[in-house]
Design an enzyme around this catalytic site. Structure first.
Site, PDB file in Angstrom:
ATOM      1  N   SER A 170      13.131   7.325   0.418  1.00 31.00           N
ATOM      2  CA  SER A 170      11.971   7.152  -0.343  1.00 31.00           C
ATOM      3  C   SER A 170      10.800   7.878   0.415  1.00 31.00           C
ATOM      4  O   SER A 170       9.868   8.198   0.099  1.00 31.00           O
ATOM      5  CB  SER A 170      11.434   5.702  -0.443  1.00 31.00           C
ATOM      6  OG  SER A 170      11.120   5.142   0.989  1.00 31.00           O
ATOM      7  N   LYS A 222       6.128   3.025   4.098  1.00 32.25           N
ATOM      8  CA  LYS A 222       5.565   3.916   3.363  1.00 32.25           C
ATOM      9  C   LYS A 222       4.215   4.300   3.596  1.00 32.25           C
ATOM     10  O   LYS A 222       3.806   4.211   4.710  1.00 32.25           O
ATOM     11  CB  LYS A 222       5.131   2.875   1.882  1.00 32.25           C
ATOM     12  CG  LYS A 222       6.311   2.390   1.221  1.00 32.25           C
ATOM     13  CD  LYS A 222       7.292   3.164   0.488  1.00 32.25           C
ATOM     14  CE  LYS A 222       8.581   2.201  -0.096  1.00 32.25           C
ATOM     15  NZ  LYS A 222       9.464   3.115  -0.405  1.00 32.25           N
TER      16      LYS A 222
END
Length: 241
Positions: free
Chosen positions: A41, A96
């Site tokens: 990701s 993230k």
């Protein structure tokens, strides 16, 4: 001068070991901790098999056992690569990029990210992988009923004491577009350095099985033979930005 007896020596060594363990726990839980990247990701900023060091002190470290939080140097800022606990279970560690802070308005129009009405520039190693055979980007429309999708989202105002997170691999990231914001108490630290990087894809390790006693030494021998090629030497000690 009398020689220390055995019990005194053992006790002194035991105290030193306990002190070292306590110090290690304090450092690990409050200052610096290591993490491994398990998914794609954050490609290509971070790759599967990267091992990171995170600064837990910068956002206000929590002291072990007491659950006291020290003053922070600063709060998470847009652009920071942040490690946090997944809001839906409070246990799984996610990483993230912080996109929005409390009060920011987040909107995505055909993959273009806007924060407070201005384009949020994509990080240098970010990418979009969903392309047609022609090379054009495939854009997901809003879901039926005008609901948000991966590529069209918002406008959404980030609540107080919360942060909006997105992966740099924008077409392949399970992030705040799907499960919402991250509350400040779930923030663990800021990723700062890649200290090791292991490429398992280039020469996949043989399977290990409890039914096969030789599978473990076989795996070690295999990785020893391919060690030089499986280490991503150019990524070692790279700062994360």
């Amino acid at each position: 001068m009398s020689k220390p007896n055995l019990s005194d020596t053992v006790w002194d060594n035991f105290k030193q070991i306990i002190a070292a363990v306590i110090m290690a726990i304090i450092i690990k839980t409050s200052i610096v901790e290591a993490y491994k990247i398990p998914s794609q990701s954050m490609e290509d900023t971070l790759l599967v098999g990267d091992f990171l060091l995170a600064n837990k002190f910068v956002y206000g470290a929590r002291l072990p056992l007491l659950n006291w939080q020290l003053p922070s140097i600063h709060e998470p800022e847009p652009g920071d690569v942040v490690i946090f606990l997944f809001p839906r279970d409070g246990q799984t560690k996610y990483i993230k990029r912080c996109i929005g802070v409390p009060g920011d308005t987040i909107e995505i129009k055909n993959k273009i990210l806007f924060v407070n009405g201005e384009i949020f520039e994509s990080p240098g190693f970010s990418k979009f992988i969903d392309t047609a055979k022609t090379g054009d980007q495939v854009i997901q429309p809003r879901r039926p009923g005008g609901l948000d999708s991966r590529d069209n989202f918002g406008p959404y105002v980030v609540p107080e004491k919360s942060y909006f997170m997105m992966g740099d691999n924008r077409d392949n990231s399970y992030d705040s577009r799907y499960w919402g914001v991250v509350r400040e108490e779930l923030i663990l630290g800021e990723a700062i350095l890649i200290h090791w990087s292991w490429n398992e894809d280039i020469f996949p390790s043989p399977d290990v099985s409890v039914k096969d006693p030789l599978s473990v030494p076989r795996m070690f021998i295999f990785n020893g033979i391919h060690f030089v090629k499986k280490v991503r030497w150019d990524r070692l000690f790279n700062l994360i930005s």
